[in-house]
Scaffold this motif. Sequence first.
Motif, short mmCIF file in Angstrom:
data_model
loop_
_atom_site.label_atom_id
_atom_site.label_comp_id
_atom_site.label_asym_id
_atom_site.label_seq_id
_atom_site.Cartn_x
_atom_site.Cartn_y
_atom_site.Cartn_z
N ASP A 155 13.91 -5.72 -14.81
CA ASP A 155 13.27 -4.42 -14.62
C ASP A 155 11.86 -4.38 -15.22
N SER A 156 11.45 -5.47 -15.91
CA SER A 156 10.13 -5.46 -16.54
C SER A 156 9.36 -6.77 -16.37
N SER A 157 9.92 -7.78 -15.72
CA SER A 157 9.23 -9.06 -15.51
C SER A 157 9.69 -9.67 -14.19
N GLU A 173 8.01 -13.39 -17.81
CA GLU A 173 6.63 -12.91 -17.68
C GLU A 173 6.40 -12.29 -16.31
N GLY A 174 5.23 -11.67 -16.13
CA GLY A 174 4.84 -11.13 -14.84
C GLY A 174 5.19 -9.66 -14.65
N LYS A 175 4.33 -8.97 -13.92
CA LYS A 175 4.52 -7.54 -13.67
C LYS A 175 5.48 -7.30 -12.52
N VAL A 176 6.06 -6.11 -12.50
CA VAL A 176 6.92 -5.69 -11.39
C VAL A 176 6.40 -4.37 -10.83
N ASN A 181 15.07 3.05 -9.34
CA ASN A 181 16.08 2.68 -10.33
C ASN A 181 15.95 1.20 -10.65
N GLU A 182 16.62 0.79 -11.72
CA GLU A 182 16.51 -0.58 -12.20
C GLU A 182 17.01 -1.59 -11.16
N ASN A 189 11.66 -7.26 -6.39
CA ASN A 189 10.60 -8.00 -7.07
C ASN A 189 10.85 -9.50 -7.15
N GLU A 190 11.67 -10.03 -6.22
CA GLU A 190 11.76 -11.48 -6.07
C GLU A 190 10.42 -11.95 -5.48
#
Length: 332
Positions: A155-157, A173-176, A181-182, A189-190
């Motif tokens: 939910d955060s990388s 690492e990395g932005k999403v 929802n989570e 975000n794959e």
Amino acid sequence: MLIMKKVFAKAAFILLCGLAACNPHKSDMELETMNYELVERLTEFPDSTFFTEITHAEYENGRIYLMDKKRGDLVALTEDFKQIECIAPHSEIDLVMPIAFTVWQDTVYICDEGSINTLKVYTKGKQISSLSSVRFYEKRMAVNNTALYTTFPTDSSCYLKINRHDTEKRAYEGKVVKEENERRTIMKNEKHLFLNNGILYTVAECYPYIDSYNAKTGKWIKNLDISHIPVIQSNISFIESQPVEPKSYYVYMEDGDIHNNFLYLLCASLGDNNNYRCNTLLKVDVSNEDMKPVGYYELPGRFYTAICVSDNYLYAIYSDKDCAIEKYKLKQ
């Protein structure tokens, strides 16, 4: 069957003028159509076994590495399509259910979902090491002399960096792009990962964004919004016209490759069954931090599943009425 052809096709290598109004870093450019040449088309391996479902291809040092999902193995072809080498066979000991791989300096890193999510490392046709993860994904990976990078959305990388010399050292690492929802954030975000000159590029299969990071530090550098490119804009309009399903989403970034400071993205064109196709190849200049779209090719078939690029050729995996490797000379 190897079919030798010298076919000159009008590829729609269309330089993207009009983006300047949407992207302050893009200068005005006139539309231009360039030619490409279909050099060869291969429908079977040199050992006379047919392709069935090639889902991943990579090029390195004069060889095209291919993963055939139904065969469950990984092989390498010479550029002239005349010689084949089995890199990793399908067996209970070697590959059970491979889903992704990457190649670096003649060493192949293969994600084997059938071996309880094990990443297996092969060189010269022999397995030399392995490591386990909670999960691997059917996305492009990247590797350099210090680390392996693989998509791993939370939910955060969006990606996982694994130290090659101490595989217990791992960093998320990395932005999403945050969703409602989570679960949906993780699902969408794959990302495909591409490495070039110390910069890691992430491309989601369902968002019109390319993000760049310092591969060593994980620091975010820049975001390129490609939503105003015609094929992407059309996809977004189509998606917005459809009902939202909480457990599914539309994919329009099918595959990609990076070579000689250019990122090539295989894009689908969404629509109903009669209009859907996947044959647009977007070309992005990543020679500097700005990341600049420079044009796109329209391949002649309707459905392609994978690509890889060398200094002189594009190799595109055609997957419609049959499965074939098409070799194109891209004319600059």
